[in-house]
Every structure is written in structure tokens, then in C-alpha cells.
Design an enzyme around this catalytic site. Structure first.
Site, PDB file in Angstrom:
ATOM      1  N   LYS A 193     -14.462 -25.118  10.222  1.00 11.73           N
ATOM      2  CA  LYS A 193     -14.368 -26.392   9.516  1.00 11.73           C
ATOM      3  C   LYS A 193     -15.423 -26.410   8.423  1.00 11.73           C
ATOM      4  CE  LYS A 193     -12.051 -30.374   9.912  1.00 11.73           C
ATOM      5  NZ  LYS A 193     -10.621 -30.534  10.261  1.00 11.73           N
TER       6      LYS A 193
ATOM      7  N   GLY B 147      -6.096 -47.212  11.996  1.00 13.00           N
ATOM      8  CA  GLY B 147      -6.163 -46.327  10.848  1.00 13.00           C
ATOM      9  C   GLY B 147      -4.766 -45.968  10.383  1.00 13.00           C
TER      10      GLY B 147
ATOM     11  N   HIS C 121      -0.095 -43.916   8.744  1.00  8.27           N
ATOM     12  CA  HIS C 121       1.081 -44.610   8.199  1.00  8.27           C
ATOM     13  C   HIS C 121       2.357 -43.828   8.484  1.00  8.27           C
ATOM     14  CE1 HIS C 121       1.153 -41.934   4.598  1.00  8.27           C
ATOM     15  NE2 HIS C 121       2.391 -42.358   4.467  1.00  8.27           N
TER      16      HIS C 121
END
Length: 367
Positions: free
Chosen positions: A89, A189, A195
Site C-alpha cells: 500500500k 459513506g 453509492h
């Protein structure tokens, strides 16, 4: 100066005491304003793959704690996703709204390239496919690029899809049917992943309630789905009468206070590192709340960008992401058989694959 090896829990937050990273690289280019950290947890299964988070951390210590935790989680995520990739990461310290520039992204790309393929980067919080196109002008080890440039595009597409598959598995385990129809799901969130998850839930017939710190993000969801209910924040959402809690913002959503007031019977969301500290998984189990390990159910995104490495095919990637349903069921069954929380069962399965396949990769093939 940051002492990576001497970093304690007090200094850096909840960094796993068992985390032993192969490599941590601090990257700085003063002219462009680049201050980044790349962490490679391990390469037992192959080169490390993980996204680049662009975020205004309070300090370098906070950024380091985040990248160490995130890279470790990526190793476990890639292992259980069935990928021949290790865990890594990167974080860029700064506000992406004001600090992101072509020069900064290209400087970052040079540092990724300098690792010689030990680390492949992709999108994460604060970075997008268009940014990866810029990084790729300086590095061969970039995934999650735009479709126009031969990439996999926005990885949130299959991240959300995979979370939905994991949630279906949790519903099957808890309610006896793999659907959220008629269930009340709280999504915290509603950005890139959240979404899209709402889209899947509404299509499946779930009742959805959401919250987000961004009024614009909430408004975009309400435009698509006027029936979605909105609450003020996490406290209101987790204390509400919901069947499923889906954390899809930043990590650490499941702390002692949240677990104590949570009324849901399932936790399954897209955020990374949802458990605020070791032991939270047992608290959830003791309260009879089924936790779908985050790095298992949100692995659809890494499956999507990993497919790009050898030439992206959405149908192939989606088929692999669909397997998250079966993997999640397998973890629940293993947890029940061994009498441990699902998070522990998932860790054991991931560690077994890293150990067994990693050992095989040590067989000398010659030059």
C-alpha cells in the site's frame, strides 16, 4: 525522524503487533510537494499490489500507522481473493484537492518504478483512474488506469459488487436466504464505493438508510434513489433499527462505543480496517453480530485492477468477484466449526495460503 521498527501502538495507533513488513520506503520530492510512504508487507504470493491513498494526515506517524495496517490487510485480501499477489500500500500525505499536481504524481511514479516491480499501485481514497494514467507515464507498475488507456477503470465498480456478494452470503448464513429484500441496511459513506453499493441494495429490494460527511455525496444518492433515508451521522446510523450495518468510509468504524450501541445483526461494508483494535471481533461475536471480514468482502476492487496486469477483461474479473459470495460462506462455516469469530477464521485461511503457496514458490526453477 520516524523510527519505523520502534513504532509503538501509543505512537502510531493500532498497528498489528504481528506486522513484519519486508520493506517500507519514504519518498520525498520537495519541489512538487510529494511526501509519500510505500509499504510492502510481503511478497510470498507474488509482487505486492495495493492502492495509493492521498490524504491530509495529521502527522507522518499517523500516515505510517495507516500504510502499515493497510498493506498488511492487502496481503490477506489478495490471498483470499485467490490472486498470486502479495500485499502492499502507499499513502501520499496532503490534501488531494489542493496538493495534487502532474509533477507530484509523476514524481511518485518514479519512486514506484524504482522498486523494480516489487510493488504495483492503483487507486484508493483521494486518487482516481485519471491520476493513475499520470503516474503510469513514469512507471510500468500501475493498474486501475482509465478504459481509454487500456485499464480496468474505477475499481469501486467491483468493490461495491463484491461487498454486495459478501452481504448476500451474510444474509444466507443469518436469515437462510441470499437476499437483502425487505431488510433495512445502513450505509455509512456513500462515496466511490458506498453509492454503488446503494444501487445494488435498492435493486435487490432492501430499505436503505445512509449518512456521509459530504452533503453533496448524499444529495447525489437521493437524486438516484429518492426513497433512501438520510441520518445525521454514524451515531444515529448505528443506533437505528437496522438489520445490516455497512461501513464504507474510512477505517476504525467499529470501536467499543459503536459495537455497544449497534442494533444490526450483520456488519458488512467496503471500508478497510474496520476493527478499531484487536478484540472488537470478539465483542461483535459475543453480541451475536455476524461480522463479514472487510478484506474478504471488499476484495472486488483488487480483483478488478489485478486483472489489468495481463490485459483487462471485465467479464472475467466480475466472474472472479462473484466468488466472494462462496468465499464468505466458507469463512462463516469455518468460524462456526472452529468456534472462533469470522475475522479469525479468515486470517487463518489467508495465512495458510500464503504459507503453502509461498513455500512452493521457493522451489528452484533454474535460470
Amino acid at each position: 525522524m520516524t523510527d519505523v521498527f520502534g513504532l509503538s501502538h501509543k505512537d502510531a495507533g493500532p498497528v498489528s503487533s504481528q506486522a513484519r513488513h519486508e520493506q517500507v520506503v519514504f519518498c520525498s520530492d520537495e519541489r512538487s510537494g510529494l511526501h509519500a510512504i510505500i509499504a510492502i508487507y510481503n511478497t510470498a504470493l507474488g509482487p505486492a499490489l495495493g492502492g495509493t491513498r492521498f490524504y491530509p494526515y495529521e502527522s507522518e506517524q499517523a500516515a505510517l500507522a495507516d500504510v502499515l495496517n493497510l498493506s498488511r490487510a492487502m496481503a490477506y485480501k489478495n490471498a483470499l481473493a485467490g490472486l498470486d499477489l502479495g500485499g502492499g500500500k502507499a499513502v501520499i500525505i496532503g490534501d488531494p484537492a489542493t496538493g495534487k499536481s502532474e509533477a507530484l504524481l509523476r514524481a511518485y511514479g518514479r519512486f514506484v518504478q524504482s522498486l523494480g516491480g516489487r510493488y504495483f499501485t492503483a487507486c484508493d481514497v483521494g486518487t482516481y483512474s485519471e491520476d493513475m494514467d499520470v503516474v503510469a507515464r513514469e512507471s510500468s507498475y500501475v493498474t486501475g488506469r482509465t478504459f481509454a488507456n487500456g485499464g480496468a477503470g474505477d475499481s469501486s465498480i467491483l468493490t461495491a459488487y463484491g461487498v454486495f456478494q459478501g452481504m448476500r452470503a451474510a444474509a444466507e448464513h443469518t436469515y437462510g436466504t441470499p437476499t437483502l429484500r425487505g431488510r433495512r441496511v445502513g450505509v455509512e459513506g456513500v462515496g466511490k464505493v458506498g453509492h454503488r453499493l446503494v444501487d445494488h441494495l435498492v435493486e435487490d429490494g432492501a430499505e436503505v438508510v445512509v449518512c456521509d460527511v459530504s452533503e453533496r455525496a448524499v444529495e447525489l444518492v437521493r437524486r438516484r434513489h429518492p426513497q433512501v433515508e438520510v441520518v445525521a451521522g454514524r451515531a444515529e446510523l448505528t443506533g437505528a433499527e437496522i438489520d445490516v450495518y455497512a461501513p464504507c468510509a474510512l477505517g476504525g468504524a467499529l470501536d467499543d462505543d459503536v459495537v455497544a450501541r449497534l442494533r444490526a445483526t450483520i456488519v458488512c461494508g467496503g471500508a478497510n480496517n474496520q476493527l478499531a483494535h484487536p478484540g472488537v471481533e470478539k465483542q461483535l461475536a459475543d453480541r451475536g453480530i455476524l461480522y463479514a471480514p472487510d478484506y474478504v468482502v471488499n476484495s472486488g476492487g483488487v480483483i478488478q485492477v489485478a486483472d489489468e496486469i495481463q490485459g483487462f477483461n471485465m467479464d472475467r474479473a466480475k466472474a472472479k468477484a462473484t466468488q466472494i459470495y462462496e468465499t464468505t460462506l466458507k469463512i462463516f462455516a469455518s468460524a462456526a466449526e472452529d468456534g472462533v469469530p469470522p475475522a479469525v477464521a479468515a486470517d487463518r485461511l489467508a495465512e495458510r495460503r500464503m504459507s503453502e503457496v509461498g513455500r512452493i514458490r521457493g522451489i528452484w526453477l533454474g535460470r
